[in-house]
Design a protein around this motif. Structure first.
Motif, mmCIF file in Angstrom:
data_model
loop_
_atom_site.group_PDB
_atom_site.id
_atom_site.type_symbol
_atom_site.label_atom_id
_atom_site.label_comp_id
_atom_site.label_asym_id
_atom_site.label_seq_id
_atom_site.Cartn_x
_atom_site.Cartn_y
_atom_site.Cartn_z
ATOM 1 N N ALA A 249 0.850 -1.186 0.000
ATOM 2 C CA ALA A 249 0.000 0.000 0.000
ATOM 3 C C ALA A 249 0.888 1.239 0.000
ATOM 4 O O ALA A 249 1.991 1.220 0.520
ATOM 5 N N PRO A 250 0.447 2.355 -0.596
ATOM 6 C CA PRO A 250 -0.847 2.479 -1.251
ATOM 7 C C PRO A 250 -0.737 2.209 -2.745
ATOM 8 O O PRO A 250 0.319 2.379 -3.332
ATOM 9 N N SER B 49 -2.183 13.403 8.980
ATOM 10 C CA SER B 49 -3.016 12.245 9.310
ATOM 11 C C SER B 49 -3.709 12.443 10.657
ATOM 12 O O SER B 49 -3.148 13.023 11.589
ATOM 13 N N ASP C 226 -5.822 6.842 10.906
ATOM 14 C CA ASP C 226 -5.605 6.264 9.577
ATOM 15 C C ASP C 226 -6.166 7.122 8.456
ATOM 16 O O ASP C 226 -6.014 6.785 7.278
ATOM 17 N N SER C 227 -6.821 8.222 8.800
ATOM 18 C CA SER C 227 -7.453 9.053 7.780
ATOM 19 C C SER C 227 -6.829 10.443 7.770
ATOM 20 O O SER C 227 -5.963 10.772 8.584
ATOM 21 N N GLY D 13 -11.444 6.563 1.434
ATOM 22 C CA GLY D 13 -11.396 5.264 0.774
ATOM 23 C C GLY D 13 -9.995 4.715 0.635
ATOM 24 O O GLY D 13 -9.680 4.069 -0.360
ATOM 25 N N GLY D 14 -9.128 4.984 1.619
ATOM 26 C CA GLY D 14 -7.762 4.496 1.562
ATOM 27 C C GLY D 14 -6.833 5.319 0.702
ATOM 28 O O GLY D 14 -5.666 4.988 0.555
ATOM 29 N N ARG D 15 -7.328 6.437 0.161
ATOM 30 C CA ARG D 15 -6.512 7.236 -0.760
ATOM 31 C C ARG D 15 -5.576 8.213 -0.052
ATOM 32 O O ARG D 15 -4.789 8.888 -0.686
ATOM 33 N N HIS D 16 -5.634 8.281 1.287
ATOM 34 C CA HIS D 16 -4.743 9.171 2.039
ATOM 35 C C HIS D 16 -3.403 8.504 2.353
ATOM 36 O O HIS D 16 -2.415 9.201 2.627
ATOM 37 N N VAL D 17 -3.343 7.195 2.281
ATOM 38 C CA VAL D 17 -2.126 6.475 2.643
ATOM 39 C C VAL D 17 -0.965 6.934 1.769
ATOM 40 O O VAL D 17 -1.077 7.005 0.547
ATOM 41 N N SER E 144 -10.555 13.273 0.662
ATOM 42 C CA SER E 144 -9.523 12.268 0.890
ATOM 43 C C SER E 144 -10.177 11.135 1.657
ATOM 44 O O SER E 144 -10.522 11.273 2.816
ATOM 45 N N THR F 250 -2.513 7.416 -4.133
ATOM 46 C CA THR F 250 -2.745 8.525 -3.214
ATOM 47 C C THR F 250 -3.482 9.601 -3.981
ATOM 48 O O THR F 250 -3.012 10.064 -5.012
#
Length: 441
Positions: free
Chosen positions: A56-57, A109, A112-113, A98-102, A96, A60
């Motif tokens: 991951a990711p 942060s 996790d978001s 759906g996991g797109r911030h990783v 930001s 981004t």
């Protein structure tokens, strides 16, 4: 006027006297009358799509709105003038999820978001004597040995002191010390390190000079040391040769010599640089030089160049990004023409050839519109198993500043990068940026 008010007034007079002068009505007029304030507004969409690998990711993708309030006072009247600057920065997350911030280096942060918003305030005291100015507080240096990064929504800032003198004809002298930095996607200060370094240093010392030998020729020398990490010398030459109406030939030569210092020299844990190093010790030992030549005629500009990084370690400059903790410290700039959108072409042993074509559409009657495309190809990257790696990047940029009407001064930019590399994951990157500066004073 009661006794409390008179006492406060006397205290103010004494305090000002400590810094060298009494403020007269005229002095205050210069301090306030010469003040300037602008509000910078930046809307930034960032998309970095990793094209291979399983870690991951995979992507981004974020969108934010930034505000930068930049206030600069004048100087009080007198032999020695005093002033103060203020920099207020606010970032707001627009999208930001759906996991797109990783993997983000634009937005802080919150677990996790992405954080909903973030902000910071920088204050700088300044004083001026003749053509010498000293500044203490928040700094945004742009020097060969240290460049504040402004590649995302908000700029990176530094804390320290800096003196700049222009008292000698054709000569600029600079010296200072930096102790802390705040990343572009952060509200938190950290100490200083290099890529891979896990221990903080709070002593970055520097000095340098720019000498305008002729109107066409500038010579540079700078020295910097980051305690317990490295010592760095820089020499540079920039020459612009006029070739006739609307034509010129520019030569840009740069050389860096960087050696280990203190804990990095002795191999102390936490002070090692990342990437390949001779014998795997993590010790900094690097020479990097580059030469670039640019021919300009009318709206056309063509640049070609070459950069060589020596074998014993990668090129380094100050970088917060490897320090422990989730403080949004990622992101640094280098005084290199190969510091591009996706990578920097600074790995040990790397040889890079690059070329760029730019066009200013003002030559066709469209002022404010510029476009460019750049290609870089690096090879001979050293790795521990003895093999050699290679990589290439293509960058495309399109900028337009609206020239008239209600939206006059609004800047629009699209920036695209494609990176294919044996050393890191392949990337396709897009940035959409809208900038506008509102004068307040």
């Amino acid at each position: 006027m009661n006794s409390t008010t008179r006492s406060a007034k006397r205290s103010l007079v004494v305090s000002v006297g400590v810094v060298g002068q009494l403020l007269s009505v005229c002095a205050l007029a210069d301090f306030l009358g010469d003040s300037k304030a602008n509000l910078g507004v930046r809307n930034f969409y960032f998309n970095n799509d990793n094209r291979d690998g399983h870690a991951a990711p995979s992507k981004t993708e974020e969108w934010g709105q930034g505000f930068v309030l930049d206030y600069k006072s004048g100087f009080t009247d007198g032999t020695v003038g005093f002033g103060v600057d203020a920099l207020g920065l606010v970032g707001i997350t627009l999208d930001s999820g759906g996991g797109r911030h990783v993997g983000s280096t634009m937005i802080p942060s919150n677990g996790d978001s992405a954080a909903d918003s973030w902000s910071r305030l920088g204050l700088t005291a300044k004083t001026r004597f003749k053509k010498t100015e000293a500044r203490v507080g928040t700094l945004l240096p742009k020097l060969p040995i240290l460049v504040a990064n402004d590649g995302r929504l908000l700029p990176q800032t530094f804390q320290g002191g800096m003196i700049t003198s222009n008292d000698f004809d054709r000569l600029t002298l600079v010296a200072g010390k930096i102790e802390q930095a705040t990343g572009r996607g952060s509200s938190d200060r950290t100490g200083l390190a290099v890529t891979g370094g896990q221990q903080e240093s709070n002593g970055f010392y520097f000095a340098g000079t720019d000498f305008k030998a002729t109107p066409q020729l500038t010579l540079q020398y700078y020295y910097a040391t980051l305690e317990d990490y490295y010592k760095q010398h820089f020499t540079g030459l920039v020459h612009v040769l006029p070739l006739g109406e609307g034509q010129s030939f520019k030569t840009d030569l740069r050389y860096f010599k960087t050696d280990s210092d203190g804990a990095n020299s002795s191999g102390k844990p936490g002070y090692q640089v990342s990437g390949y190093t001779r014998n795997g010790t993590g010790e900094i030992d690097n020479d990097t030089w580059s030469a670039a030549f640019t021919y300009t005629t009318g709206g056309h500009s063509l640049m070609a160049g070459y950069q060589r990084v020596s074998d014993n370690s990668a090129f380094v400059q100050l970088n917060q990004g490897s320090l422990a903790g989730d403080v949004g410290a990622g992101g640094a700039s280098l005084w290199l023409l190969t510091d591009r959108l996706a990578t920097t072409f600074t790995r040990a042993g790397e040889d890079t050839r690059f070329a760029q074509y730019s066009y200013n559409f003002a030559a066709l009657g469209v002022p404010g519109l510029r476009a460019s495309v750049m290609y870089l190809n690096g090879d001979n990257i050293k790795v521990a198993n003895g093999s050699r790696q290679k990589e290439w990047e293509r960058d495309t940029a399109l900028d337009y500043v609206i020239q008239s009407g209600m939206f006059k001064g609004v800047g629009l930019g699209w920036y695209n990068a494609m990176l294919r590399s044996d050393a890191v994951r392949n990337q396709d990157q897009n940035r959409l940026v809208v900038n506008y500066t509102i004068p307040l004073l």
